[in-house]
Write a protein that holds these residues in place. Structure first.
Motif, PDB file in Angstrom:
ATOM      1  N   VAL A 168       0.835  -1.204   0.000  1.00 25.01           N
ATOM      2  CA  VAL A 168       0.000   0.000   0.000  1.00 25.01           C
ATOM      3  C   VAL A 168       0.865   1.247   0.000  1.00 25.01           C
ATOM      4  O   VAL A 168       0.592   2.212  -0.743  1.00 25.01           O
ATOM      5  CB  VAL A 168      -0.946  -0.034   1.216  1.00 25.01           C
ATOM      6  CG1 VAL A 168      -1.570   1.321   1.438  1.00 25.01           C
ATOM      7  CG2 VAL A 168      -2.024  -1.078   1.024  1.00 25.01           C
ATOM      8  N   ALA A 169       1.908   1.231   0.809  1.00 29.10           N
ATOM      9  CA  ALA A 169       2.783   2.414   0.875  1.00 29.10           C
ATOM     10  C   ALA A 169       3.433   2.668  -0.483  1.00 29.10           C
ATOM     11  O   ALA A 169       3.487   3.804  -0.964  1.00 29.10           O
ATOM     12  CB  ALA A 169       3.863   2.196   1.946  1.00 29.10           C
ATOM     13  N   ALA A 170       3.916   1.583  -1.115  1.00 26.79           N
ATOM     14  CA  ALA A 170       4.559   1.753  -2.414  1.00 26.79           C
ATOM     15  C   ALA A 170       3.565   2.275  -3.440  1.00 26.79           C
ATOM     16  O   ALA A 170       3.869   3.191  -4.222  1.00 26.79           O
ATOM     17  CB  ALA A 170       5.157   0.419  -2.872  1.00 26.79           C
ATOM     18  N   ALA A 171       2.358   1.702  -3.434  1.00 31.60           N
ATOM     19  CA  ALA A 171       1.355   2.147  -4.408  1.00 31.60           C
ATOM     20  C   ALA A 171       0.980   3.599  -4.166  1.00 31.60           C
ATOM     21  O   ALA A 171       0.856   4.394  -5.112  1.00 31.60           O
ATOM     22  CB  ALA A 171       0.113   1.244  -4.312  1.00 31.60           C
ATOM     23  N   ALA A 172       0.816   3.961  -2.911  1.00 28.80           N
ATOM     24  CA  ALA A 172       0.439   5.339  -2.603  1.00 28.80           C
ATOM     25  C   ALA A 172       1.516   6.303  -3.090  1.00 28.80           C
ATOM     26  O   ALA A 172       1.221   7.334  -3.701  1.00 28.80           O
ATOM     27  CB  ALA A 172       0.237   5.487  -1.095  1.00 28.80           C
ATOM     28  N   PHE A 173       2.782   5.948  -2.853  1.00 26.33           N
ATOM     29  CA  PHE A 173       3.858   6.833  -3.298  1.00 26.33           C
ATOM     30  C   PHE A 173       3.856   6.947  -4.811  1.00 26.33           C
ATOM     31  O   PHE A 173       4.018   8.031  -5.387  1.00 26.33           O
ATOM     32  CB  PHE A 173       5.202   6.292  -2.792  1.00 26.33           C
ATOM     33  CG  PHE A 173       6.322   7.261  -2.977  1.00 26.33           C
ATOM     34  CD1 PHE A 173       7.190   7.151  -4.051  1.00 26.33           C
ATOM     35  CD2 PHE A 173       6.505   8.306  -2.084  1.00 26.33           C
ATOM     36  CE1 PHE A 173       8.217   8.055  -4.222  1.00 26.33           C
ATOM     37  CE2 PHE A 173       7.525   9.210  -2.254  1.00 26.33           C
ATOM     38  CZ  PHE A 173       8.385   9.092  -3.325  1.00 26.33           C
ATOM     39  N   LYS A 174       3.668   5.796  -5.476  1.00 22.64           N
ATOM     40  CA  LYS A 174       3.689   5.820  -6.943  1.00 22.64           C
ATOM     41  C   LYS A 174       2.622   6.755  -7.466  1.00 22.64           C
ATOM     42  O   LYS A 174       2.882   7.612  -8.321  1.00 22.64           O
ATOM     43  CB  LYS A 174       3.474   4.419  -7.477  1.00 22.64           C
ATOM     44  CG  LYS A 174       3.516   4.328  -8.993  1.00 22.64           C
ATOM     45  CD  LYS A 174       3.242   2.906  -9.444  1.00 22.64           C
ATOM     46  CE  LYS A 174       3.096   2.826 -10.951  1.00 22.64           C
ATOM     47  NZ  LYS A 174       4.359   3.015 -11.660  1.00 22.64           N
ATOM     48  N   PHE A 175       1.401   6.627  -6.953  1.00 18.83           N
ATOM     49  CA  PHE A 175       0.309   7.396  -7.549  1.00 18.83           C
ATOM     50  C   PHE A 175       0.196   8.812  -7.019  1.00 18.83           C
ATOM     51  O   PHE A 175      -0.420   9.648  -7.647  1.00 18.83           O
ATOM     52  CB  PHE A 175      -1.006   6.637  -7.381  1.00 18.83           C
ATOM     53  CG  PHE A 175      -1.047   5.410  -8.221  1.00 18.83           C
ATOM     54  CD1 PHE A 175      -1.027   4.161  -7.634  1.00 18.83           C
ATOM     55  CD2 PHE A 175      -1.044   5.501  -9.595  1.00 18.83           C
ATOM     56  CE1 PHE A 175      -1.025   3.023  -8.418  1.00 18.83           C
ATOM     57  CE2 PHE A 175      -1.046   4.376 -10.389  1.00 18.83           C
ATOM     58  CZ  PHE A 175      -1.032   3.132  -9.799  1.00 18.83           C
ATOM     59  N   ALA A 176       0.803   9.076  -5.877  1.00 16.11           N
ATOM     60  CA  ALA A 176       0.735  10.436  -5.341  1.00 16.11           C
ATOM     61  C   ALA A 176       1.942  11.257  -5.737  1.00 16.11           C
ATOM     62  O   ALA A 176       1.858  12.476  -5.783  1.00 16.11           O
ATOM     63  CB  ALA A 176       0.613  10.390  -3.822  1.00 16.11           C
ATOM     64  N   VAL A 177       3.079  10.615  -6.008  1.00 17.11           N
ATOM     65  CA  VAL A 177       4.300  11.376  -6.234  1.00 17.11           C
ATOM     66  C   VAL A 177       4.860  11.132  -7.637  1.00 17.11           C
ATOM     67  O   VAL A 177       5.002  12.067  -8.427  1.00 17.11           O
ATOM     68  CB  VAL A 177       5.353  11.020  -5.163  1.00 17.11           C
ATOM     69  CG1 VAL A 177       6.632  11.781  -5.402  1.00 17.11           C
ATOM     70  CG2 VAL A 177       4.803  11.317  -3.785  1.00 17.11           C
ATOM     71  N   THR A 178       5.192   9.871  -7.936  1.00 17.78           N
ATOM     72  CA  THR A 178       5.954   9.653  -9.175  1.00 17.78           C
ATOM     73  C   THR A 178       5.118   9.909 -10.413  1.00 17.78           C
ATOM     74  O   THR A 178       5.589  10.543 -11.367  1.00 17.78           O
ATOM     75  CB  THR A 178       6.499   8.219  -9.224  1.00 17.78           C
ATOM     76  OG1 THR A 178       5.433   7.314  -9.010  1.00 17.78           O
ATOM     77  CG2 THR A 178       7.554   8.004  -8.175  1.00 17.78           C
ATOM     78  N   GLU A 179       3.855   9.440 -10.439  1.00 13.69           N
ATOM     79  CA  GLU A 179       3.045   9.654 -11.645  1.00 13.69           C
ATOM     80  C   GLU A 179       2.789  11.141 -11.895  1.00 13.69           C
ATOM     81  O   GLU A 179       2.965  11.623 -13.018  1.00 13.69           O
ATOM     82  CB  GLU A 179       1.737   8.873 -11.554  1.00 13.69           C
ATOM     83  CG  GLU A 179       1.916   7.375 -11.732  1.00 13.69           C
ATOM     84  CD  GLU A 179       2.662   7.031 -13.002  1.00 13.69           C
ATOM     85  OE1 GLU A 179       2.329   7.580 -14.074  1.00 13.69           O
ATOM     86  OE2 GLU A 179       3.599   6.220 -12.939  1.00 13.69           O
ATOM     87  N   PRO A 180       2.392  11.914 -10.869  1.00 10.90           N
ATOM     88  CA  PRO A 180       2.235  13.352 -11.122  1.00 10.90           C
ATOM     89  C   PRO A 180       3.533  14.003 -11.579  1.00 10.90           C
ATOM     90  O   PRO A 180       3.516  14.897 -12.435  1.00 10.90           O
ATOM     91  CB  PRO A 180       1.788  13.908  -9.767  1.00 10.90           C
ATOM     92  CG  PRO A 180       1.168  12.766  -9.078  1.00 10.90           C
ATOM     93  CD  PRO A 180       1.905  11.549  -9.528  1.00 10.90           C
ATOM     94  N   ARG A 181       4.635  13.555 -11.005  1.00  6.30           N
ATOM     95  CA  ARG A 181       5.903  14.177 -11.389  1.00  6.30           C
ATOM     96  C   ARG A 181       6.228  13.884 -12.845  1.00  6.30           C
ATOM     97  O   ARG A 181       6.658  14.762 -13.598  1.00  6.30           O
ATOM     98  CB  ARG A 181       7.015  13.669 -10.476  1.00  6.30           C
ATOM     99  CG  ARG A 181       8.311  14.434 -10.650  1.00  6.30           C
ATOM    100  CD  ARG A 181       9.297  14.073  -9.578  1.00  6.30           C
ATOM    101  NE  ARG A 181       8.934  14.673  -8.298  1.00  6.30           N
ATOM    102  CZ  ARG A 181       9.478  14.308  -7.136  1.00  6.30           C
ATOM    103  NH1 ARG A 181      10.355  13.338  -7.098  1.00  6.30           N
ATOM    104  NH2 ARG A 181       9.117  14.909  -6.039  1.00  6.30           N
ATOM    105  N   LYS A 182       6.036  12.640 -13.248  1.00  8.77           N
ATOM    106  CA  LYS A 182       6.287  12.293 -14.654  1.00  8.77           C
ATOM    107  C   LYS A 182       5.401  13.111 -15.575  1.00  8.77           C
ATOM    108  O   LYS A 182       5.822  13.629 -16.611  1.00  8.77           O
ATOM    109  CB  LYS A 182       6.037  10.792 -14.864  1.00  8.77           C
ATOM    110  CG  LYS A 182       7.213   9.944 -14.429  1.00  8.77           C
ATOM    111  CD  LYS A 182       6.863   8.538 -14.040  1.00  8.77           C
ATOM    112  CE  LYS A 182       6.429   7.657 -15.155  1.00  8.77           C
ATOM    113  NZ  LYS A 182       6.245   6.263 -14.720  1.00  8.77           N
TER     114      LYS A 182
END
Lengths: 76, 169
Positions: free
Chosen positions: A29-43
Motif C-alpha cells: 500500500v505504501a509503495a502504491a500510494a507513493f507511486k500514484f501520489a508522487v511519481t506519476e504526477p511528477r512524470k
C-alpha cells in the motif's frame, strides 16, 4: 483449579503468521500510494513542461537577463 | 555474645555463613549486608527471609494456628499472615509513582529557561546579520534565480509567470 498449560513453543511463528501478511500488505500500500501520489504526477509534470518547450527561446531570454558568462546580452 | 544474638535473629539457615572461627581469633563480626535481605521485586517473588522477624505475641499465636488446618483461618488472619511474610503486595510494589509528572515539568521548565537564554543571546551576543539579508539584496537574488530558471518544472521558477512578470495565481 487446574489452569491450561500455556503455549511453550512456536510463539514467534505464531506472531509472524499474523504480522507478516499485514506487513507485506502495508508495504505494498505504501509503495502504491507513493507511486500514484508522487511519481506519476511528477512524470506528468515533466511531460507537460517539455511538450511545448522551446529551448532557443529560453536560452535567449536567459541570455538577455545576463546570467551567462559565455555569451553576453545582445547589443552594446 | 554478639554472634549468639545474631543467631537468634536470623535462624539456623544463615548460621553457617555468618559465624566463622578463624585460627583462635574468635568470631568475625557479622555485617548487615552479608545476611539475607528482604526485598519486594516482581521478578523474584519469594525473598530469602520473612519481612517481620520479631513476632509479637499475637503474631506468634497466629503462627501456631497456621500449623493447623487453614480452613478455620478468617480472612483477616490470612491477611495478617501474609503481611508477616511480605511487606508489599504485588499490586502495591508495581504501582506507578507519578514521577513522570515531575520529569515532564522539569523538561518544560528547562526548555523555557533555554528560550530565555536564547533571547538574551540575540540581544547581547550576536552582531548584525550580513548585508546579503537586506531586502533589496534579497530581491536581486530572487530575480537572478528566476533569470536562471531555477527548478522550472515543479519548483521555484515553475511558480513564476514569465509572460506577465508576476507570481502565478
Amino acid at each position: 483449579m487446574s489452569l491450561a498449560k500455556p503455549a511453550m513453543r512456536g510463539l514467534l511463528a505464531k506472531r509472524l503468521r499474523f504480522h507478516l501478511p499485514i506487513a507485506f500488505g502495508l508495504s505494498l500500500v505504501a509503495a502504491a500510494a507513493f507511486k500514484f501520489a508522487v511519481t506519476e504526477p511528477r512524470k506528468q509534470a515533466y511531460a507537460d513542461f517539455y511538450k511545448h518547450y522551446d529551448s532557443t527561446k529560453e536560452f535567449n531570454a536567459m541570455r538577455e537577463a545576463g546570467v551567462f558568462e559565455s555569451v553576453r546580452p545582445t547589443g552594446k | 555474645m554478639l554472634a549468639t544474638r545474631v543467631f537468634r535473629l536470623v535462624g539456623n539457615r544463615a548460621l553457617s555463613t555468618s559465624i566463622c572461627l578463624r585460627g583462635g581469633h574468635g568470631v568475625a563480626k557479622v555485617e548487615d549486608y552479608t545476611l539475607p535481605a528482604y526485598f519486594d521485586r516482581r521478578e523474584s517473588p519469594l525473598p530469602d527471609i520473612k519481612f517481620v522477624e520479631q513476632l509479637s505475641p499475637e503474631q506468634k499465636s497466629l503462627k501456631e494456628k497456621e500449623k493447623g488446618t487453614w480452613a478455620v483461618l478468617s480472612k483477616e488472619e490470612k491477611i495478617a499472615l501474609y503481611r508477616i511474610s511480605f511487606k508489599e503486595s504485588f499490586a502495591e510494589m508495581n504501582k506507578g509513582t507519578g514521577e513522570w509528572k515531575s520529569v515532564v515539568a522539569g523538561i518544560f521548565f528547562f526548555i523555557g529557561f533555554t528560550g530565555l537564554v536564547v533571547l538574551w543571546q540575540r540581544k547581547y551576543v550576536y552582531g548584525d546579520v550580513p548585508h546579503t539579508f537586506d531586502p533589496e539584496y534579497k530581491q536581486k537574488e530572487v530575480q537572478r534565480m528566476l533569470d536562471m530558471r531555477i527548478n522550472p518544472v515543479e519548483g521555484f521558477s515553475a511558480k513564476w509567470d514569465y509572460e506577465n512578470n508576476a507570481w502565478k495565481k
